[in-house]
Motif scaffolding. Structure first.
Motif, PDB file in Angstrom:
ATOM      1  N   THR A 160      -7.927   8.356  -6.009  1.00  0.00           N
ATOM      2  CA  THR A 160      -7.173   7.273  -5.372  1.00  0.00           C
ATOM      3  C   THR A 160      -5.700   7.337  -5.785  1.00  0.00           C
ATOM      4  O   THR A 160      -5.355   7.880  -6.840  1.00  0.00           O
ATOM      5  CB  THR A 160      -7.746   5.899  -5.757  1.00  0.00           C
ATOM      6  OG1 THR A 160      -7.722   5.778  -7.187  1.00  0.00           O
ATOM      7  CG2 THR A 160      -9.149   5.725  -5.240  1.00  0.00           C
ATOM      8  N   GLU A 161      -4.847   6.784  -4.934  1.00  0.00           N
ATOM      9  CA  GLU A 161      -3.417   6.671  -5.207  1.00  0.00           C
ATOM     10  C   GLU A 161      -3.021   5.214  -5.034  1.00  0.00           C
ATOM     11  O   GLU A 161      -3.481   4.539  -4.097  1.00  0.00           O
ATOM     12  CB  GLU A 161      -2.606   7.542  -4.243  1.00  0.00           C
ATOM     13  CG  GLU A 161      -2.847   9.035  -4.370  1.00  0.00           C
ATOM     14  CD  GLU A 161      -2.182   9.618  -5.608  1.00  0.00           C
ATOM     15  OE1 GLU A 161      -1.283   8.956  -6.153  1.00  0.00           O
ATOM     16  OE2 GLU A 161      -2.562  10.726  -6.015  1.00  0.00           O
ATOM     17  N   LEU A 162      -2.138   4.731  -5.918  1.00  0.00           N
ATOM     18  CA  LEU A 162      -1.723   3.335  -5.893  1.00  0.00           C
ATOM     19  C   LEU A 162      -0.273   3.262  -5.402  1.00  0.00           C
ATOM     20  O   LEU A 162       0.587   4.021  -5.845  1.00  0.00           O
ATOM     21  CB  LEU A 162      -1.840   2.718  -7.282  1.00  0.00           C
ATOM     22  CG  LEU A 162      -1.517   1.228  -7.415  1.00  0.00           C
ATOM     23  CD1 LEU A 162      -2.447   0.374  -6.551  1.00  0.00           C
ATOM     24  CD2 LEU A 162      -1.615   0.795  -8.880  1.00  0.00           C
ATOM     25  N   PHE A 163       0.004   2.296  -4.508  1.00  0.00           N
ATOM     26  CA  PHE A 163       1.332   2.147  -3.924  1.00  0.00           C
ATOM     27  C   PHE A 163       1.743   0.682  -3.950  1.00  0.00           C
ATOM     28  O   PHE A 163       0.899  -0.216  -3.847  1.00  0.00           O
ATOM     29  CB  PHE A 163       1.370   2.633  -2.469  1.00  0.00           C
ATOM     30  CG  PHE A 163       0.987   4.071  -2.286  1.00  0.00           C
ATOM     31  CD1 PHE A 163       1.956   5.059  -2.270  1.00  0.00           C
ATOM     32  CD2 PHE A 163      -0.354   4.433  -2.143  1.00  0.00           C
ATOM     33  CE1 PHE A 163       1.598   6.388  -2.103  1.00  0.00           C
ATOM     34  CE2 PHE A 163      -0.706   5.756  -1.973  1.00  0.00           C
ATOM     35  CZ  PHE A 163       0.255   6.739  -1.962  1.00  0.00           C
ATOM     36  N   SER A 164       3.041   0.458  -4.114  1.00  0.00           N
ATOM     37  CA  SER A 164       3.605  -0.883  -3.945  1.00  0.00           C
ATOM     38  C   SER A 164       4.185  -0.943  -2.538  1.00  0.00           C
ATOM     39  O   SER A 164       5.208  -0.322  -2.245  1.00  0.00           O
ATOM     40  CB  SER A 164       4.704  -1.139  -4.985  1.00  0.00           C
ATOM     41  OG  SER A 164       5.305  -2.389  -4.754  1.00  0.00           O
ATOM     42  N   LEU A 182      -5.646  -2.661   1.408  1.00  0.00           N
ATOM     43  CA  LEU A 182      -4.403  -3.420   1.302  1.00  0.00           C
ATOM     44  C   LEU A 182      -4.679  -4.671   0.469  1.00  0.00           C
ATOM     45  O   LEU A 182      -5.602  -5.443   0.774  1.00  0.00           O
ATOM     46  CB  LEU A 182      -3.909  -3.797   2.698  1.00  0.00           C
ATOM     47  CG  LEU A 182      -2.411  -3.999   2.896  1.00  0.00           C
ATOM     48  CD1 LEU A 182      -1.651  -2.732   2.535  1.00  0.00           C
ATOM     49  CD2 LEU A 182      -2.123  -4.391   4.335  1.00  0.00           C
ATOM     50  N   ILE A 183      -3.887  -4.878  -0.604  1.00  0.00           N
ATOM     51  CA  ILE A 183      -4.118  -5.959  -1.562  1.00  0.00           C
ATOM     52  C   ILE A 183      -2.909  -6.887  -1.536  1.00  0.00           C
ATOM     53  O   ILE A 183      -1.781  -6.449  -1.789  1.00  0.00           O
ATOM     54  CB  ILE A 183      -4.318  -5.395  -2.988  1.00  0.00           C
ATOM     55  CG1 ILE A 183      -5.427  -4.325  -2.971  1.00  0.00           C
ATOM     56  CG2 ILE A 183      -4.622  -6.491  -3.982  1.00  0.00           C
ATOM     57  CD1 ILE A 183      -5.423  -3.439  -4.189  1.00  0.00           C
ATOM     58  N   GLU A 190       2.510  -7.115  -2.121  1.00  0.00           N
ATOM     59  CA  GLU A 190       1.460  -6.367  -1.442  1.00  0.00           C
ATOM     60  C   GLU A 190       1.360  -4.960  -2.018  1.00  0.00           C
ATOM     61  O   GLU A 190       2.373  -4.275  -2.199  1.00  0.00           O
ATOM     62  CB  GLU A 190       1.762  -6.293   0.065  1.00  0.00           C
ATOM     63  CG  GLU A 190       0.571  -5.882   0.903  1.00  0.00           C
ATOM     64  CD  GLU A 190       0.805  -6.191   2.372  1.00  0.00           C
ATOM     65  OE1 GLU A 190       0.305  -7.236   2.850  1.00  0.00           O
ATOM     66  OE2 GLU A 190       1.500  -5.406   3.031  1.00  0.00           O
ATOM     67  N   PHE A 191       0.113  -4.544  -2.291  1.00  0.00           N
ATOM     68  CA  PHE A 191      -0.159  -3.236  -2.867  1.00  0.00           C
ATOM     69  C   PHE A 191      -1.175  -2.513  -1.984  1.00  0.00           C
ATOM     70  O   PHE A 191      -1.859  -3.137  -1.163  1.00  0.00           O
ATOM     71  CB  PHE A 191      -0.697  -3.360  -4.301  1.00  0.00           C
ATOM     72  CG  PHE A 191       0.261  -4.039  -5.242  1.00  0.00           C
ATOM     73  CD1 PHE A 191       1.130  -3.297  -6.024  1.00  0.00           C
ATOM     74  CD2 PHE A 191       0.280  -5.433  -5.360  1.00  0.00           C
ATOM     75  CE1 PHE A 191       2.020  -3.916  -6.890  1.00  0.00           C
ATOM     76  CE2 PHE A 191       1.166  -6.060  -6.215  1.00  0.00           C
ATOM     77  CZ  PHE A 191       2.033  -5.302  -6.991  1.00  0.00           C
ATOM     78  N   ALA A 192      -1.266  -1.198  -2.170  1.00  0.00           N
ATOM     79  CA  ALA A 192      -2.217  -0.414  -1.389  1.00  0.00           C
ATOM     80  C   ALA A 192      -2.906   0.583  -2.297  1.00  0.00           C
ATOM     81  O   ALA A 192      -2.289   1.179  -3.178  1.00  0.00           O
ATOM     82  CB  ALA A 192      -1.512   0.320  -0.246  1.00  0.00           C
TER      83      ALA A 192
END
Length: 789
Positions: free
Chosen positions: A447-451, A405-406, A456-458
């Protein structure tokens, strides 16, 4: 995110959405087709049923007319048969007079003369008969083996005797036409009546029908035949006036399949002759059965003919005489009653089709919009990345994935300083940087990137162990440690913090997605608290149990509120001067789903955090006022500072005081531990309730520095000495000294005192010796749902 990757993701979404859209559209087309087909089938079934009902009704109407006509014919035919039977009885009577009654008539000529007079009278008195005759066996009423056959004809004007001298009945046309070839009389046989077909009598020059019946003497011996003659016109008249519909007709066929109806009298002789020929071709005399006109359980036969391009339905059956009676009705006249039903059915079907088409168009538009909404629901509109909902689904489908979690640091400050447009630009640029980092990772690490939400990003991947996720986090900070965004010539440095979690071996698929996001958020929070760039969640120090407990307590509290399982308990307060129970403190309690009490310490903190504490206060006010409305005791209700300044609670209190008229017995305890921020509001409340006679108490007095400030600024009436001083007062000298000071101070201010936590007789003795006004504690009674002594 790189433009190539964004296009790939967008194209993939479009392909998926197109496939889903096409599948749903085809499904709608199939559904509409099935609905329309079903409506068409139901409509046809309804039409067929309606047609059958109406046709049956129409046929029943026609059948009624047919029954009436047939009944009339049978009535007339029975009349003819009865007349013929009467003639035979006349012949038998004269036979009896001659041979069986002591020879009253010995003169044959006289007897014959009397018989012929009787025959003439019988013929002239029966309307419509054209002839009458008696045909005796030889030597009956005549001698020398001669035949005596008296017969007469009537032409409508006069009666003429037929010359039958010495002629055997076997030589007559009617005998050969009607009597079977091997006919012979047998004793005990029923006297049948025989009908001839229509035949031409050359002697009389006319077409006629003859009815024949045997004559029998008293000993059952055959003595001859009796006959009656009827012209064909007489028979035709029976059906001439039967009318079913405008173009319908009636017909009558004799046993030789010859037409006796009035069709030949029609204006359209060619068409009438064609009808006669078509009917005769059917040979109905061989196909019809006897039909009793007034028997509702039987039906006439129905045949079809086509004449001159018109279709006719024929109803026909045999009569008593062996003739065939029938009526013919044009089929279009029967079908004409169905035209309105067909029009109505077509209108319903057309209306249904239009409605289905409009509904289909509406559904297609709604589904297209829904697909667009679904696409939006799974995609972050700003960055084009899959959103939080898609993240939850992905984690549920891949429970063995690790989660990073970013979260951007101080992103809200950027928004407030430079505006939302600047914040959007930062998010787009950072998403692009994260996507570029994702593309640089080894292919083995998918990997998969999500907003996730806003700033916050994941990043989700199949990290093999904790070292792999640490290496990924280190690489991420190395790649984006100097991430900057240029906004209107302002260079903005972007920092971020990460929280990561590896899947737990004990997590089930159904709980993994919810747990992982929560655990990653905990790790991110710990990283910020420790001023670290990132932190990996430690499963050995899991807070899941605490969260689960909080969720359970919150759900339990809400269910108790919904099921009305919040109620007051009452603890007695003993008057040390009057030596009796004079007051009760109202304490909140909750009952769980198993009817077990839950301690306030368990649910009050949860209620405060969920902002449900004020709802609890409202319940306590309502139930406490209701309980003490008919009791003589004083009672106290605890209020916090937030209760005192809540307009809904204060309004509820004022309504209760005004409606109950028991304000002089109400005490409001203000919790000392709840700091007062605005004395003006509290003082305003106190002034309003004291106008109804209420009193104010300070709870937990003696535990904080603000107690004396309360006494100075608030117009209180009662001081409740804190339990920490009372519980050991019989053993602790310092506690006795402090309590003595509070009591002395209260008396100087004319305030009453209440000692809490009086749990034994030794404590009560010390309290009474110090002059405390009231005692409260286990020694006098624990909180109870009842106020009975």
């Amino acid at each position: 995110m790189s433009s190539g990757s964004a296009r790939t993701l967008s194209k993939l979404n479009e392909i998926l959405n197109d496939n889903i859209r096409q599948s749903i559209l085809w499904l709608i087309v199939l559904l509409v087709t099935l609905l329309f087909g079903g409506m068409w089938t139901l409509s046809n079934l309804n039409l067929n049923y309606s047609q059958r009902v109406i046709v049956d009704l129409r046929n029943e109407q026609i059948s009624e007319v047919y029954r009436t006509g047939l009944g009339r014919i049978e009535y007339e035919q029975k009349s003819l048969e009865e007349f013929t039977t009467a003639v035979s009885q006349l012949g038998e009577t004269f036979y009896s007079l001659r041979y069986e009654t002591n020879n009253l008539f010995t003169d044959e000529l006289q007897l014959q003369n009397e018989l012929e007079i009787a025959l003439r009278d019988t013929l002239i008195n029966f309307d419509g008969a054209a002839g009458i005759g008696l045909w005796y066996e030889p030597n009956i009423l005549s001698g020398n083996q001669r035949h005596y056959n008296p017969a007469f004809v009537f032409d409508g004007n006069e009666i003429t005797k037929v010359n039958t001298q010495d002629a055997s009945y076997e030589m007559r046309d009617w005998f050969t036409q009607a009597i079977p070839a091997n006919w012979r009389w047998e004793r005990g046989r029923i006297k049948d009546i025989y009908w001839t077909p229509v035949y031409f009598d050359a002697r009389k020059s006319r077409a006629q029908i003859t009815l024949i019946t045997p004559m029998i003497n008293a000993r059952g011996q055959f003595i001859g035949f009796a006959t009656t003659d009827w012209t064909a016109d007489r028979i035709i008249d029976l059906v001439s006036y039967i009318e079913v519909t405008q173009d319908s007709f009636a017909f009558l066929l004799d046993s030789n399949n010859r037409n006796l109806s009035s069709l030949s009298l029609s204006d359209d002789t060619r068409h009438a002759q064609n009808l006669i020929n078509s009917i005769l071709e059917l040979q109905l005399t061989q196909r019809s059965h006897y039909f009793e006109a007034f028997n509702r359980e039987t039906s006439p036969l129905i045949s079809r003919i086509n004449v001159d391009q018109r279709s006719y339905s024929l109803l026909h059956s045999s009569t008593l005489s062996g003739m065939v009676f029938g009526i013919g009705v044009p089929q279009e006249e029967i079908d004409s009653v169905l035209i309105p039903v067909k029009h109505i059915n077509q209108t319903i079907l057309l209306t249904t089709a239009v409605i289905l088409i409009l509904l289909s168009v509406y559904l297609i538009r709604r589904i297209i919009r829904l697909l667009a909404d679904l696409r939006t629901a799974y995609t972050d509109s700003l960055t084009g990345l899959a959103n939080r909902l898609r993240l939850t689904q992905h984690l549920h489908q891949h429970p063995n994935s690790g989660l990073i979690l970013i979260n951007l640091d101080r992103f809200s400050e950027i928004n407030s300083l430079f505006g939302d447009q600047c914040g959007d630009s930062v998010l787009i640029a950072f998403a692009k940087g994260l996507n570029e980092f994702q593309q640089e990772l080894p292919k083995a690490l998918q990997t998969e990137l999500f907003s996730v939400y806003g700033d916050e990003f994941a990043l989700v991947g199949h990290f093999s162990n904790e070292q792999a996720i640490h290496e990924t986090l280190s690489a991420l900070f190395l790649r984006l440690k100097a991430f900057n965004v240029l906004w209107h010539e302002q260079l903005l440095s972007i920092d971020f913090t990460c929280g990561a979690v590896l899947p737990s071996s004990t997590s089930s698929n159904s709980l993994a997605s919810n747990k992982q996001t929560t655990q990653a958020a905990i790790a991110l929070h710990e990283a910020r608290q420790q001023s670290l760039h990132y932190c990996v969640y430690d499963h050995s120090q899991s807070k899941d149990a605490l969260y689960a407990e909080n969720q359970f307590r919150a759900r339990q509290l809400r269910e108790a509120l919904n099921d009305d399982r919040i109620f007051p308990y009452f603890q007695p307060i003993y008057d040390n001067h009057q030596h009796c129970i004079s007051k009760y403190e109202c304490l909140i309690r909750m009952q769980n789903e198993h009817n077990e009490l839950v301690s306030p310490g368990v649910f009050l903190d949860i209620a405060h955090r969920l902002r449900l504490d004020r709802q609890l206060t409202l319940i306590m006010i309502e139930k406490c006022f209701q309980h003490f409305s008919t009791l003589p005791y004083e009672f106290s209700i605890n209020l916090s500072y937030s209760d005192l300044v809540d307009p809904n609670i204060t309004a509820k209190i004022m309504d209760a005081l005004q409606s109950s008229n028991i304000g002089h017995r109400v005490i409001f305890e203000i919790l000392e531990s709840d700091g007062i921020k605005n004395y003006a509001e509290v003082i305003h409340f106190i002034q309003k309730v004291k106008a109804y006679g209420c009193r104010i108490a300070i709870d937990d007095f003696g535990t904080g520095y603000s107690n004396f400030e309360h006494l100075l600024r608030l117009n209180v009436d009662i001081i409740k000495i804190d339990a920490s001083l009372i519980k050991s007062i019989h053993e602790d000298q310092n506690a006795r000294i402090l309590t003595q000071g509070i009591v002395t101070f209260a008396k100087q201010l004319n305030l009453q005192t209440v000692a809490e936590f009086v749990h034994c007789e030794a404590v009560q003795d010390q309290i009474a010796a110090l002059g405390v006004d009231f005692s409260q504690g286990a020694y006098f009674g624990m909180p109870s749902p009842s106020t009975l002594p």
